[in-house]
Motif scaffolding. Structure first.
Motif, PDB file in Angstrom:
ATOM      1  N   GLY A 187       8.296   0.094  16.960  1.00 60.76           N
ATOM      2  CA  GLY A 187       7.715   0.766  15.815  1.00 60.76           C
ATOM      3  C   GLY A 187       7.878   0.041  14.496  1.00 60.76           C
ATOM      4  O   GLY A 187       7.717   0.635  13.430  1.00 60.76           O
ATOM      5  N   GLU A 202       5.819  -8.577  20.610  1.00 58.23           N
ATOM      6  CA  GLU A 202       5.635  -7.436  21.499  1.00 58.23           C
ATOM      7  C   GLU A 202       6.844  -6.512  21.471  1.00 58.23           C
ATOM      8  O   GLU A 202       6.711  -5.291  21.327  1.00 58.23           O
ATOM      9  CB  GLU A 202       5.373  -7.923  22.921  1.00 58.23           C
ATOM     10  CG  GLU A 202       5.184  -6.793  23.925  1.00 58.23           C
ATOM     11  CD  GLU A 202       4.701  -7.302  25.280  1.00 58.23           C
ATOM     12  OE1 GLU A 202       5.180  -6.778  26.293  1.00 58.23           O
ATOM     13  OE2 GLU A 202       3.846  -8.200  25.302  1.00 58.23           O
ATOM     14  N   SER A 227       7.196  -4.807  17.901  1.00 57.82           N
ATOM     15  CA  SER A 227       6.154  -3.806  17.621  1.00 57.82           C
ATOM     16  C   SER A 227       6.329  -2.564  18.487  1.00 57.82           C
ATOM     17  O   SER A 227       6.046  -1.445  18.040  1.00 57.82           O
ATOM     18  CB  SER A 227       4.763  -4.419  17.842  1.00 57.82           C
ATOM     19  OG  SER A 227       4.579  -4.806  19.193  1.00 57.82           O
ATOM     20  N   GLN A 228       6.829  -2.745  19.711  1.00 50.93           N
ATOM     21  CA  GLN A 228       7.079  -1.590  20.566  1.00 50.93           C
ATOM     22  C   GLN A 228       8.189  -0.701  20.018  1.00 50.93           C
ATOM     23  O   GLN A 228       8.271   0.475  20.354  1.00 50.93           O
ATOM     24  CB  GLN A 228       7.427  -2.054  21.983  1.00 50.93           C
ATOM     25  CG  GLN A 228       6.231  -2.584  22.765  1.00 50.93           C
ATOM     26  CD  GLN A 228       6.611  -3.184  24.101  1.00 50.93           C
ATOM     27  OE1 GLN A 228       7.778  -3.481  24.357  1.00 50.93           O
ATOM     28  NE2 GLN A 228       5.631  -3.385  24.966  1.00 50.93           N
ATOM     29  N   ARG A 255      -3.159  -6.388  23.821  1.00 47.90           N
ATOM     30  CA  ARG A 255      -2.025  -5.455  23.810  1.00 47.90           C
ATOM     31  C   ARG A 255      -1.298  -5.512  22.474  1.00 47.90           C
ATOM     32  O   ARG A 255      -0.938  -4.466  21.900  1.00 47.90           O
ATOM     33  CB  ARG A 255      -1.063  -5.783  24.945  1.00 47.90           C
ATOM     34  CG  ARG A 255       0.205  -4.927  24.917  1.00 47.90           C
ATOM     35  CD  ARG A 255       1.270  -5.482  25.854  1.00 47.90           C
ATOM     36  NE  ARG A 255       1.008  -5.082  27.227  1.00 47.90           N
ATOM     37  CZ  ARG A 255       1.763  -5.456  28.261  1.00 47.90           C
ATOM     38  NH1 ARG A 255       2.799  -6.274  28.051  1.00 47.90           N
ATOM     39  NH2 ARG A 255       1.488  -5.056  29.478  1.00 47.90           N
ATOM     40  N   LEU A 256      -1.062  -6.720  21.964  1.00 47.92           N
ATOM     41  CA  LEU A 256      -0.346  -6.861  20.703  1.00 47.92           C
ATOM     42  C   LEU A 256      -1.105  -6.220  19.549  1.00 47.92           C
ATOM     43  O   LEU A 256      -0.514  -5.503  18.718  1.00 47.92           O
ATOM     44  CB  LEU A 256      -0.094  -8.347  20.416  1.00 47.92           C
ATOM     45  CG  LEU A 256       0.896  -9.051  21.355  1.00 47.92           C
ATOM     46  CD1 LEU A 256       0.904 -10.550  21.076  1.00 47.92           C
ATOM     47  CD2 LEU A 256       2.292  -8.475  21.205  1.00 47.92           C
ATOM     48  N   SER A 298      -3.231  -3.839  19.781  1.00 46.98           N
ATOM     49  CA  SER A 298      -3.183  -2.389  20.007  1.00 46.98           C
ATOM     50  C   SER A 298      -1.860  -1.806  19.534  1.00 46.98           C
ATOM     51  O   SER A 298      -1.792  -0.638  19.141  1.00 46.98           O
ATOM     52  CB  SER A 298      -3.388  -2.075  21.496  1.00 46.98           C
ATOM     53  OG  SER A 298      -4.666  -2.498  21.925  1.00 46.98           O
ATOM     54  N   ASN A 299      -0.802  -2.618  19.580  1.00 43.89           N
ATOM     55  CA  ASN A 299       0.517  -2.188  19.099  1.00 43.89           C
ATOM     56  C   ASN A 299       0.647  -2.318  17.579  1.00 43.89           C
ATOM     57  O   ASN A 299       1.699  -2.006  17.026  1.00 43.89           O
ATOM     58  CB  ASN A 299       1.625  -3.007  19.756  1.00 43.89           C
ATOM     59  CG  ASN A 299       1.821  -2.670  21.214  1.00 43.89           C
ATOM     60  OD1 ASN A 299       1.332  -1.654  21.701  1.00 43.89           O
ATOM     61  ND2 ASN A 299       2.548  -3.523  21.928  1.00 43.89           N
TER      62      ASN A 299
END
Length: 410
Positions: A29, A23, A26-27, A123-124, A126-127
């Motif tokens: 980028g 998480e 990936s946040q 969520r993951l 989606s990232n």
């Protein structure tokens, strides 16, 4: 190393530490792929939540930190950066409400792990996090990660690798501890994997085993003193197992009991069967002659003791002590149970041991393998049940995720 648009991170292990790192990375980028030997992510996480998903604990933070014992100093920076309150806020961000139980343990309102894991995986993905299941890590070949897959061996190149493979408990869910041999071959210092939060064996008679297996010993105080003069004492509940004792109370004492047995071959646990009564009160109530009452009836009438506690007294004490009011009164406050060994690590809730912290940089990167990081239960620490295990796994995953991002950008 540049964390440009083509940088990639491989995370080996789809448990809480690996997923939290995924998480964070990936946040930032950076492309992340999570590999796991099992058919789906979070298998052990889901199993741990079957009896009620205990995510953390709401006690005072200093008391919370004390639960990590000898590894408090190493874990404290991670837990300061991701506190139990932060964890609850993070869970709320996934759309899951939490509450504090009477014991201070924190649970999702639905008490289940599955809704939390589903929301998290959504969520993951989606990232942009990719998942490759049924990929069992075999080590390295010419700098590439080796995986056994249903389609044969596969080699993967990555700019950074996180190993989050868990410890050695519940191997059927993926935590086999097979990684220890791979890292040992690379000269990484490891503490042996040992059972933690586990049951302990004693020598019950066949009669006691048949009559009492599965019976709870409620509201007792267990006390243990090691050879260094330290005393460990806690109140709670035990369960009689066919091999000995299990349950939350003995799990909480498993680390010092395990270490004492390793040193001396056995350890004595002292049980206070009547924690709400003083020794004086018990002695006074047992001073009255038994008359024609059986021991069971006498104890039930005088002290409201019956069932498994009475049978445990018969199991443990010789007849002369059972018939001596003073010795019986003393035994009710300190009944000795000799424990001979912990249960195997495969049956334990968690494990101790793993990658020694001296092998790691501050960002949890292996000093001997630049670009390879470790997190979660495969590090050398342990904690009791009560949300402490999960909190530290998530906190280490967050820290290592930030460390990987920083390392790639440096």
């Amino acid at each position: 190393m540049s964390a440009g648009p083509n940088a990639s991170v491989a995370i080996v292990g789809a448990g809480p530490a690996g997923l939290m790192a995924a998480e964070v990375i990936s946040q930032a980028g950076i492309a992340v792929t999570v590999y796991d030997a099992m058919p789906s992510a979070g298998r052990k996480f889901l199993m741990a939540g079957k009896g009620g998903m205990n995510i953390t604990h709401a006690e005072a933070f200093d008391a919370f930190l004390s639960r990590y014992g000898a590894r408090r100093a190493e874990l404290e920076p991670m837990l300061q950066a991701f506190t139990p309150a932060d964890l609850r806020a993070w869970v709320k961000g996934l759309g899951i409400a939490t509450f504090v139980g009477s014991s201070g343990r924190v649970f999702p309102t639905e008490m289940k792990a599955a809704p939390l894991l589903r929301a998290w995986l959504h969520r993951l993905r989606s990232n942009g996090v990719q998942f490759r299941m049924r990929h069992r890590w075999l080590g390295w070949a010419d700098g590439a990660l080796r995986f056994a897959t249903p389609d044969g061996e596969r080699h993967v190149q990555a700019d950074a690798t996180l190993l989050a493979l868990g410890g050695g408990s519940w191997p059927q869910l993926g935590s086999t501890g097979a990684w220890t041999e791979i890292l040992a071959e690379r000269g990484i210092g490891l503490s042996p994997l040992l059972p933690a939060n586990c049951g302990f064996e004693t020598k019950w008679s066949d009669v006691f085993r048949q009559r009492c297996t599965g019976q709870p010993l409620k509201s007792v105080i267990a006390t243990f003193r090691n050879n260094q003069g330290e005393t460990f004492s806690q109140q709670g509940e035990l369960t009689v197992a066919d091999y000995g004792l299990e349950g939350g109370l003995i799990y909480a004492l498993s680390a010092p009991l395990r270490d004492a047995i390793a040193a001396a071959g056995a350890a004595t646990l002292w049980l206070d069967l009547l924690p709400d009564r003083s020794p004086k009160n018990i002695a006074e109530r047992l001073a009255k002659p038994r008359g024609k009452d059986s021991l069971s009836n006498y104890l039930r009438k005088r002290l409201a003791i019956d069932g498994v506690k009475t049978l445990l007294l018969r199991e443990t004490l010789p007849a002369a002590e059972l018939n001596d009011p003073a010795k019986l009164a003393a035994a009710l406050k300190a009944l000795p149970i000799v424990l001979h060994r912990p249960r195997p690590i495969a049956e334990a809730i968690s494990s101790a041991g793993g990658v020694e912290f001296e092998e790691l940089e501050q960002n949890l990167m292996l000093r001997k393998l630049p670009g390879t990081f470790c997190a979660g239960e495969m590090l050398d620490w342990e904690a009791p049940t009560g949300g402490y295990l999960l909190t530290a796994c998530l906190a280490s995953g967050r820290m290592v995720g930030l460390g990987i991002v920083e390392w790639l950008r440096s």
